[in-house]
Write an enzyme that holds these catalytic residues in place. Structure first.
Site, PDB file in Angstrom:
ATOM      1  N   CYS A   1     -27.512   9.875  73.147  1.00 24.91           N
ATOM      2  CA  CYS A   1     -26.594   9.308  74.142  1.00 24.91           C
ATOM      3  C   CYS A   1     -25.608   8.333  73.505  1.00 24.91           C
ATOM      4  CB  CYS A   1     -27.389   8.605  75.234  1.00 24.91           C
ATOM      5  SG  CYS A   1     -28.430   9.699  76.219  1.00 24.91           S
TER       6      CYS A   1
ATOM      7  N   GLY B   1     -27.675  11.108  87.243  1.00 27.75           N
ATOM      8  CA  GLY B   1     -27.812   9.708  87.627  1.00 27.75           C
ATOM      9  C   GLY B   1     -27.246   9.430  89.006  1.00 27.75           C
TER      10      GLY B   1
ATOM     11  N   SER C   1     -27.891  12.586  82.128  1.00 22.93           N
ATOM     12  CA  SER C   1     -26.480  12.775  82.425  1.00 22.93           C
ATOM     13  C   SER C   1     -26.011  11.902  83.580  1.00 22.93           C
ATOM     14  CB  SER C   1     -26.211  14.243  82.767  1.00 22.93           C
ATOM     15  OG  SER C   1     -26.760  14.572  84.024  1.00 22.93           O
TER      16      SER C   1
ATOM     17  N   GLU D   1     -29.580   4.852  82.233  1.00 20.29           N
ATOM     18  CA  GLU D   1     -28.861   4.982  80.962  1.00 20.29           C
ATOM     19  C   GLU D   1     -28.283   6.386  80.929  1.00 20.29           C
ATOM     20  OE1 GLU D   1     -28.611   6.485  77.237  1.00 20.29           O
ATOM     21  OE2 GLU D   1     -30.454   5.371  76.783  1.00 20.29           O
TER      22      GLU D   1
ATOM     23  N   ALA E   1     -24.096  12.901  85.981  1.00 22.14           N
ATOM     24  CA  ALA E   1     -24.193  13.679  87.219  1.00 22.14           C
ATOM     25  C   ALA E   1     -25.578  13.541  87.844  1.00 22.14           C
ATOM     26  CB  ALA E   1     -23.870  15.145  86.934  1.00 22.14           C
TER      27      ALA E   1
END
Length: 469
Positions: A277, A226, A222, A243, A224
């Site tokens: 993703c 990251g 996610s 990613e 957040a």
């Protein structure tokens, strides 16, 4: 080939310890994941650090031999890995799912072994000769996701090993057993301490991102999380490849043959039951073909079997965890409350199991609905009607994400013209989400930064060095 039970016994915590891991389809406990703390992680990083110089010193040719042997080991254990993955993650054995994912693991190992990365001569004018080389970055920390845990794990570790890095893997708390099993299989052939895995909670992941002896962090997950990894890595200045979340948009141009694109459109959105993703997550369709596209997708949805992944007939499975199930359910209920039209699905498939949600096509929905603006990461697709292509491009670009996108049209030239204006790291034409081990992949905006795959992927897990003279 070993039995799945033998593979599980090799990686599970001793009886009476660890954390129970459940079959996503049935809820049955399939094993206990080790719950290691930061002390175990610190030891693993120290061991990887000690092993790294000798691994790098082997040179590319010898490391390539090890990667090819690792690919052979995956192939030898492919069925057990696929069955464990199917139970833990939920994806069926067949279709673009568990067996496909394990096959991709060996394919990416072989690709990482085969890519050539030669020194680049920058200047050679008789007086000066300057060459650009790439050497190992050191120790790589790989933090993996739960949706494609084996394949994305290989994406992280294979190029790092090829470049002479050692790797410490932290699996997702949702799918640790299949990742530990994969690492166990790879370590049948790799030298000791070159590749290590530590299964634990968020404290382990946070420590890995901030560890002073980690030189590179690779993370898929996610946005957040990251952002927190970026903050954690500031102290050690670790290099990053991130990613992050997607919410990919697709645009169907006027006059497109709905029947011709229906299958590819469907799997672009619903591969891994939408838990991908770079899946298609919001679809903009021109008014002239809107009804045809909706009905063509509905027909595919009605004829695509969903159920327990170990049933050879099924190609769609459950949501992997209740948290994701609740997100999908909330967003669909909100869409219904706004008057959107539910074409297929629309409510939990409790008859199949607690975490099953059917393919849900949501038509006649406004672009500002939460189902459009938030990444659903599941089997619900909002289909938005448009009349002006410029408006569709603006809507596709308006969110702060940019992992992938797609354009669908009878004319590839028309599609390419629109594709060049989509703000995304990759834009596909008449497909969505397909990846190739030699084609770089990465996001823009809040979908992360850094490239994976091919030559660029090797450079990403290395440090440049100029030799001048």
């Amino acid at each position: 080939m070993t039995d799945v039970r033998d593979l599980l016994a090799r990686v599970s915590a001793p009886e009476g310890s660890g954390r129970p891991i459940h079959d996503a389809a049935t809820g049955e406990v399939i094993g206990n994941a080790p719950e290691s703390g930061v002390d175990v992680l610190d030891d693993a990083v120290a061991r990887a650090r000690a092993a790294q110089p000798a691994w790098e010193a082997l040179g590319h040719d010898r490391r390539i031999e090890y990667l090819l042997a690792a690919a052979d080991a995956v192939d030898a254990h492919a069925e057990e890995l696929a069955r464990l993955l199917s139970r833990e993650q939920g994806k069926p054995l067949n279709g673009p799912n568990a067996r496909f994912e394990v096959g991709a693991c060996s394919a990416w190992l072989r690709s990482s072994a085969s890519v050539a990365l030669e020194p680049q001569v920058l200047v050679n004018d008789g007086d000066t000769r300057a060459e650009l080389h790439y050497r190992a970055v050191g120790v790589v920390g790989a933090i993996g996701p739960w949706n494609w845990p084996l394949m994305i794990g290989i994406w992280q570790l294979a190029p790092a090993l090829r470049m002479g890095d050692t790797v410490v893997v932290k699996p997702s708390e949702y799918t640790p057993l299949s990742v530990l099993a994969l690492i166990d299989v790879l370590n049948e052939v790799l030298p000791e301490d070159v590749l290590l895995a530590v299964s634990g909670g968020r404290d382990v992941g946070a420590r890995l991102a901030s560890h002073p002896d980690i030189d590179k962090v690779m993370f898929t997950g996610s946005t957040a999380t990251g952002r927190r990894i970026i903050e954690s890595s500031a102290g050690n200045l670790a290099r990053l490849t991130l990613e992050l979340g997607g919410n990919d948009a697709g645009i169907v141009l006027p006059g497109t043959d709905a029947t011709a694109i229906a299958q590819d459109l469907f799997w672009g959105a619903f591969i891994n039951t939408g838990q991908t993703c770079a899946a298609l997550k919001r679809l903009y369709v021109h008014d002239s073909v809107y009804d045809d596209v909706v009905e063509a997708l509905a027909e595919v949805a009605r004829t695509t079997p969903m159920g327990n992944g170990l049933d050879e007939e099924n190609v769609l499975g459950p949501l992997q965890n209740k948290q994701q199930f609740d997100i999908v359910n909330r967003l669909v209920e909100d869409a219904k409350s706004r008057g959107a039209r539910i074409v297929t699905g629309g409510s939990p498939a409790r008859e199949l199991g607690e975490l099953f949600y059917p393919i849900t096509l949501v038509a006649d929905i406004e672009d500002d609905a939460p189902l459009v603006e938030e990444e659903q990461f599941g089997p619900a697709l909002p289909i938005i009607r448009y009349t002006d292509v410029e408006d569709a491009i603006q809507k596709a670009n308006r969110l702060d994400v940019g992992l992938g996108g797609s354009v669908w049209a009878n004319s590839r030239d028309e599609a390419r013209a629109v594709a060049s204006r989509i703000q995304a790291g990759t834009v596909w034409i008449n497909s969505h989400g397909g990846l190739h081990p030699l084609v770089p992949f990465g996001g823009v905006k809040s979908s992360g930064y850094g490239l994976e795959f091919g030559v660029e992927g090797l450079k990403a897990v290395a440090v440049p060095q100029v030799i001048n003279g």
